[in-house]
Every structure is written in structure tokens, then in C-alpha cells.
Design an enzyme around this catalytic site. Structure first.
Site, PDB file in Angstrom:
ATOM      1  N   GLY A 225      19.329  -9.822   8.492  1.00 14.61           N
ATOM      2  CA  GLY A 225      19.726  -8.424   8.313  1.00 14.61           C
ATOM      3  C   GLY A 225      20.715  -8.198   7.191  1.00 14.61           C
ATOM      4  N   TYR A 309       7.755   2.140   4.651  1.00 17.87           N
ATOM      5  CA  TYR A 309       9.053   2.592   5.162  1.00 17.87           C
ATOM      6  C   TYR A 309       9.656   3.738   4.346  1.00 17.87           C
ATOM      7  CZ  TYR A 309       9.348  -2.479   6.413  1.00 17.87           C
ATOM      8  OH  TYR A 309       9.137  -3.743   6.855  1.00 17.87           O
ATOM      9  N   CYS A 334      -7.183   4.154  -2.590  1.00 19.27           N
ATOM     10  CA  CYS A 334      -7.643   5.471  -2.142  1.00 19.27           C
ATOM     11  C   CYS A 334      -6.914   5.911  -0.874  1.00 19.27           C
ATOM     12  CB  CYS A 334      -9.150   5.445  -1.927  1.00 19.27           C
ATOM     13  SG  CYS A 334     -10.003   5.143  -3.470  1.00 19.27           S
ATOM     14  N   GLU A 335      -5.642   6.044  -0.994  1.00 19.65           N
ATOM     15  CA  GLU A 335      -4.779   6.565   0.079  1.00 19.65           C
ATOM     16  C   GLU A 335      -3.708   7.399  -0.608  1.00 19.65           C
ATOM     17  OE1 GLU A 335      -5.083   6.143   3.336  1.00 19.65           O
ATOM     18  OE2 GLU A 335      -6.610   4.551   3.315  1.00 19.65           O
TER      19      GLU A 335
END
Ligand SMILES: Cc1ncc(COP(=O)(O)O)c(C=O)c1O
Length: 405
Positions: A225, A309, A334-335
């Protein structure tokens, strides 16, 4: 930016093609030294396990292992990668989730396993003689995006605090004698106090869990983290303050409970490789539409973090520093989520220009996938002006071969 590890970016693009992941070996080594140096200075009883999921390239693993880090693995093939990098069993740890029996059969090759739930105990192969630990959900978490917060009420990971004592009691009843305790509450944290808080939670709970069992845990693991800045206005994590705060918390907690301070484990991923990686890509098309779109030969399949994210990466154009208006950077997938950045200040570019994404060493190549038949790129390690291919690009045979059944 002139080059990476002494290698010229135009030459790299010409020699290896684009898109291309690049890593700076010296930077990885420097990151290992910085993290270990800070913890060794304040809490010498610290063992670092690199989170293989951040970037599992075995050539990088070897570099990291040579600096004395072990490996934390999340799946059986990550264990294989760590083994192939020559990391000894006692320095390989397994932290999975929703583990199957097959997962745990592979995990049993590791020196320690952090189980995600009490139910996993029944699936552990008989004869596992390493250190057994449970992953605790500390009731809160932290991270730079909601999708990378792995503790608290929205997290799928770990055991709620109130159920953890029963898990250890059951494990002790089954004859296990070597224990650790683990948490990992989120990624990309840049506040030292976050790490101190997580340390306090796990340390105080460990005291309550292990005292009735008459056992001392062999480690307290606060996970990874450790964050890095992804934009110019973000401040870096103060490693010295982090290690000092964690060490102070452990000393206080141990004194309060009358126990010797435990060994500490940390599992850094992003901090080790994040800012040592780059994605080199070329402009393939420019469209003056609703936005000024700059299309690249890398897409969300190459670098998923922005689509996954809402993550941002610093982007520069090789040889062109001065912004000339704004641009929206996208790939050829294609998005409509295949967008890296919207309306950012950007130089005037033409087809073929080389665009460099920074801080692309962690959770970038590792997440690449061949959607739309756009294949995974090659990876190159740069050091002292020498560029070494450390992963070849996926080719047509790899892609089509799967269907030859
Ligand atoms: C169990 C575990 N350990 C370590 C890490 C590494 O985290 P980071 O890359 O933020 O250091 C992760 C990342 O999600 C993780 O799930």
C-alpha cells in the site's frame, strides 16, 4: 525526458516497436534500497516481500530478490514465477482469496500462507509445516481510488475482526503451532499515519488473540500500500516518517501488552516498480471531433488503470515539451472507456509521434490483455545504456493458437 536507463527512446521504439513497456533497473534498485533502508533504520526486525501481482516479470523479480526482498504471491503461477526467480521457500509467502484446494496445494510450497477465511483451513493440504496466518479485515481501509481500498465494509477480503480469534483457536485445535497475522487494507497510500493506524489495529488485536493461546506470532504483516505520486501536484510518501510511525506504534503496543516487539512483514508492490516503468506508444490517428482526440497504438488492453479505476498517469511527448492546446488521449479498443486522459494540456502532435506514459511499472503490464485482438506488448529492461528484452510481444500464433482445439 531524454532517455530511460541511458537508453534513447527513439532508438528503443525503432528497435522493439510500440507499444512497449520499459523499466529502469537502477530505479527499481533505488526503490528497494529506500524502502528497506527506512524500515531497517527504525525497525530492523522487518522483512519485505515484494507483491508479485504488481509486476510478475521474473527478470524484475530476480533484480528485486537480489536486493533481499522475498515474494508475496496471490495465485499458483505467481508462486512458480517466484520459484523461477530463485527465491527460496522461506522467502515466498502466499496471500490469496477465496482459495480453492488447488490454490492451497500450490500455496503449501511457500514458507507462509495468509488465509483469507476460516473455511480455507479445511482445504489446506495435510502436512503444511510453514507459518499459518489469517488475513484480517481491520474494519477500515484506504487508497487513492475506491477500487483499490481492500479493508472496511466494502471489501471482499479478510475476516472481520470479531471472527478472527475463533479462526486462530480452530487452527490451534487442529495442531498448528506457527502463526502470523496479516492485513492489507488498501493501495497507493501516501499518509504515514495510515500505516501507523493499521499497525495499531493489528498489533492490539494480535495481543488479544494470541495471549489465550499461549503462542507468540512469528510476524505481524501490515501488507503493502506504499503509494507514489502519479501527478506533479501529489507529494511523495515520506518513507522515513512512515517507518518511524510504524516502529513507534509497535514499540508502544508491545510495551502495553507486555510482549517482545514482533517481527514485521511488509508487502510493497507499487513502491518498488511503479515509477520505474514506462509505456512507450505512438500516435496512430488524430481527430478534431467533440474533443481533440489523439489515438494511440496502446489502449485500455495495454494500460488498464485509467479505465478500471479512473487512474491518471503523467504523459509526455518525446521531443515535444510545449503544450499547444488540449487533447483527449485514447486507444483503438472498441469501448468508450478506452480513454487515458480527457482535455489535458498537450503538444501539437502528428501521426507517428512517440508518447510516453510515466509511472507505469506497477499494475500495468501485469494487467495487459489481448482484447479486440490487440496483443500484449514486449517489455524491455534498461540499464547503463543497455536495453534487454525481458518479455517478447505476444504474437499472432499465441493469440490464434488457443483456438486450435
Ligand atoms: C495482499 C496484498 N499484498 C500486497 C499488495 C501490494 O500493494 P501495493 O502495490 O499497494 O504495495 C497487494 C495489492 O493489492 C495485496 O493485495
Amino acid at each position: 525526458m531524454k532517455g530511460i536507463g541511458g537508453c534513447d527512446l527513439h532508438e528503443l521504439a525503432a528497435r522493439f516497436g510500440t507499444p512497449l513497456y520499459l523499466y529502469d533497473a537502477e530505479r527499481i534498485e533505488r526503490n528497494c534500497r529506500a524502502l528497506q533502508g527506512a524500515f531497517n533504520a527504525h525497525y530492523p526486525a522487518t522483512d519485505s516481500f515484494y507483491a508479485v501481482k504488481a509486476n510478475g516479470n521474473p527478470h524484475l523479480l530476480r533484480l528485486i530478490a537480489a536486493r533481499g526482498l522475498g515474494a508475496d504471491c496471490a495465485a499458483p503461477l505467481e508462486v512458480t514465477l517466484a520459484e523461477r526467480a530463485g527465491i527460496p521457500r522461506e522467502n515466498i509467502m502466499y496471500t490469496g482469496n477465496y482459495e480453492s484446494r488447488d490454490d492451497l496445494a500450490a500455496a503449501a510450497r511457500c514458507g507462509a500462507i495468509n488465509l483469507d477465511d476460516i473455511t480455507a483451513l479445511d482445504k489446506l493440504p495435510a502436512g503444511f509445516d510453514g507459518i499459518l496466518s489469517f488475513r484480517v479485515n481491520p474494519g477500515e481501509g484506504g487508497g487513492s481510488h475506491p477500487g483499490i481500498i481492500t479493508g472496511g465494509p466494502g471489501a471482499k477480503f479478510g475476516i472481520p475482526l470479531e471472527s478472527v480469534p475463533a479462526a486462530y483457536r480452530l487452527a490451534a485445535d487442529r495442531g498448528f503451532t506457527r502463526f502470523g497475522i496479516h492485513l492489507m487494507a488498501g493501495s497507493n497510500n501516501r499518509d504515514p499515519l495510515f500505516f501507523a493506524r493499521m499497525t495499531a489495529i493489528i498489533c492490539h488485536n494480535a495481543a488479544g488473540i494470541f495471549r489465550p493461546l499461549g503462542i507468540l506470532p512469528e510476524y505481524l504483516d501490515i501488507g503493502g500500500g506504499f503509494g507514489i505520486p502519479y501527478t506533479d501536484d501529489e507529494t511523495p510518501l515520506d518513507l522515513d516518517a512512515t517507518a518511524k510511525a510504524v516502529a513507534g506504534t509497535l514499540a508502544l503496543c508491545a510495551a502495553q501488552h507486555g510482549v517482545t516487539p514482533p517481527r514485521l512483514r511488509i508487502e510493497p508492490g507499487r513502491y518498488i516498480v511503479g515509477d520505474a516503468g514506462y509505456l512507450l506508444t505512438r500516435v496512430t490517428g488524430i481527430k478534431e471531433g467533440i474533443h481533440r482526440f489523439v489515438g494511440l497504438d496502446a489502449g485500455m488492453n495495454t494500460l488498464l488503470r485509467p479505465a478500471l479505476y479512473g487512474a491518471r498517469h503523467r504523459v509526455t511527448v518525446v521531443g515535444k515539451d510545449t503544450p499547444a492546446g488540449v487533447a483527449t488521449l485514447c486507444g483503438r479498443i472498441c469501448e468508450n472507456t478506452d480513454i487515458f486522459a480527457t482535455d489535458i494540456p498537450f503538444p501539437a502532435v502528428t501521426e507517428g509521434d512517440i508518447v510516453l506514459f510515466h509511472d507505469a511499472g506497477a499494475y500495468c503490464a501485469a494487467m495487459a490483455f489481448p482484447y479486440n485482438g490487440r496483443l500484449r506488448p514486449a517489455e524491455v529492461l534498461c540499464e547503463n545504456g543497455v536495453a534487454r528484452l525481458i518479455a517478447r510481444a505476444e504474437d499472432k500464433t499465441d493469440f490464434l493458437g488457443r483456438y486450435a482445439v
